[in-house]
Design a protein around this motif. Structure first.
Motif, PDB file in Angstrom:
ATOM      1  N   LEU B  46       0.831  -1.189   0.000  1.00 33.01           N
ATOM      2  CA  LEU B  46       0.000   0.000   0.000  1.00 33.01           C
ATOM      3  C   LEU B  46       0.871   1.246   0.000  1.00 33.01           C
ATOM      4  N   LEU B  47       0.600   2.147  -0.930  1.00 37.66           N
ATOM      5  CA  LEU B  47       1.366   3.386  -1.046  1.00 37.66           C
ATOM      6  C   LEU B  47       0.629   4.526  -0.340  1.00 37.66           C
ATOM      7  N   LEU B  48      -0.656   4.687  -0.646  1.00 39.60           N
ATOM      8  CA  LEU B  48      -1.475   5.676   0.039  1.00 39.60           C
ATOM      9  C   LEU B  48      -2.952   5.370  -0.188  1.00 39.60           C
ATOM     10  N   LYS B  49      -3.795   6.036   0.618  1.00 39.37           N
ATOM     11  CA  LYS B  49      -5.212   5.747   0.550  1.00 39.37           C
ATOM     12  C   LYS B  49      -6.022   7.015   0.825  1.00 39.37           C
ATOM     13  N   TYR B  50      -7.199   7.064   0.208  1.00 38.43           N
ATOM     14  CA  TYR B  50      -8.168   8.117   0.500  1.00 38.43           C
ATOM     15  C   TYR B  50      -9.442   7.449   1.003  1.00 38.43           C
ATOM     16  N   LEU B  51      -9.814   7.796   2.237  1.00 40.91           N
ATOM     17  CA  LEU B  51     -11.050   7.268   2.807  1.00 40.91           C
ATOM     18  C   LEU B  51     -12.063   8.390   3.018  1.00 40.91           C
TER      19      LEU B  51
END
Lengths: 113, 115
Positions: B46-51
């Protein structure tokens, strides 16, 4: 310490054979997955288990049978292997079902000749 | 059903140049979006996430992505790339269907950083 491990790393076998891939995670996660990555790198979920129970079965041929003896292990058995089964199979885990941060194993490259 | 489209299958760039990897999503429900990176012969990370919250999300190694609802996009950017950024990058969206939840991945963008 390896978080998600898979064995074997490489598997070369002939059509019609039966083979198994093993996966173990030491992260204490509840949910585990199997993905298939084809030669074009397209990644698709096959199965998901939560606390040893099957949650997702993505219309995978019934030659593929996952088995989760406990929360830390999810194995994949494949019967009557076909040429089209050649791919990289990834195991992954996440803390709980619905938790989207998934931790992937290094993959098992299956080649069916 | 939710899906993502990665518009470029391959992106070659020179070291220290900026890069943008494009991702568009299709979703009729609240959107959770992710970028994963796969280095050669390794599994995905996982590099980045938007929740929710701020539309600009950042990773620890200098990548950032911006959630743009009006353009249904979640493009990945880095102002100056390194050789070590060479990898396959996958955009993913949370999919909820028939009571099951899963990640749906795009087809990947191969980033090659040349000296």
């Amino acid at each position: 310490d390896t978080a998600v491990s898979q064995t074997p790393k490489y598997l070369v076998t002939q059509m019609g054979n039966d083979k198994s891939i093993k996966c173990e995670q030491n992260l204490g996660h509840d949910t585990m997955y199997w993905y298939k990555q084809d030669s074009k790198k397209f990644l698709k979920i096959m199965f998901s288990y939560n606390n040893k129970e099957l949650i997702i079965n993505e219309t995978v041929p019934n030659r593929f049978s996952p088995k989760s003896p406990d929360k830390a292990h999810l194995n994949l058995h494949i019967n009557s292997l076909e040429l089209g089964d050649s791919a990289v199979y990834f195991c992954a885990s996440s803390p709980s079902y619905g938790s989207y941060e998934q931790y992937f194993g290094p993959g098992t490259r299956l080649t069916v000749t | 059903a939710q899906s993502v489209t990665q518009l470029d299958s391959q992106v070659p760039v020179f070291e220290e140049a900026p890069v943008e990897l494009r991702c568009n999503y299709s979703s009729s429900v609240s959107v959770y979006l992710f970028w994963y990176v796969q280095y050669p012969n390794q599994g995905l990370q996982l590099l980045l996430k938007y929740l929710s919250g701020s539309t600009l999300v950042e990773s620890i190694n200098g990548f950032e992505a911006e959630f743009n609802k009006s353009q249904t996009s979640f493009h990945l950017r880095k102002p100056s790339v390194h050789i070590s950024d060479t990898a396959e990058y996958f955009c993913a969206v949370r999919s909820s269907q028939g009571g099951s939840e899963k990640l749906v991945f795009g087809k990947g963008t191969k980033l090659t950083v040349n000296p």
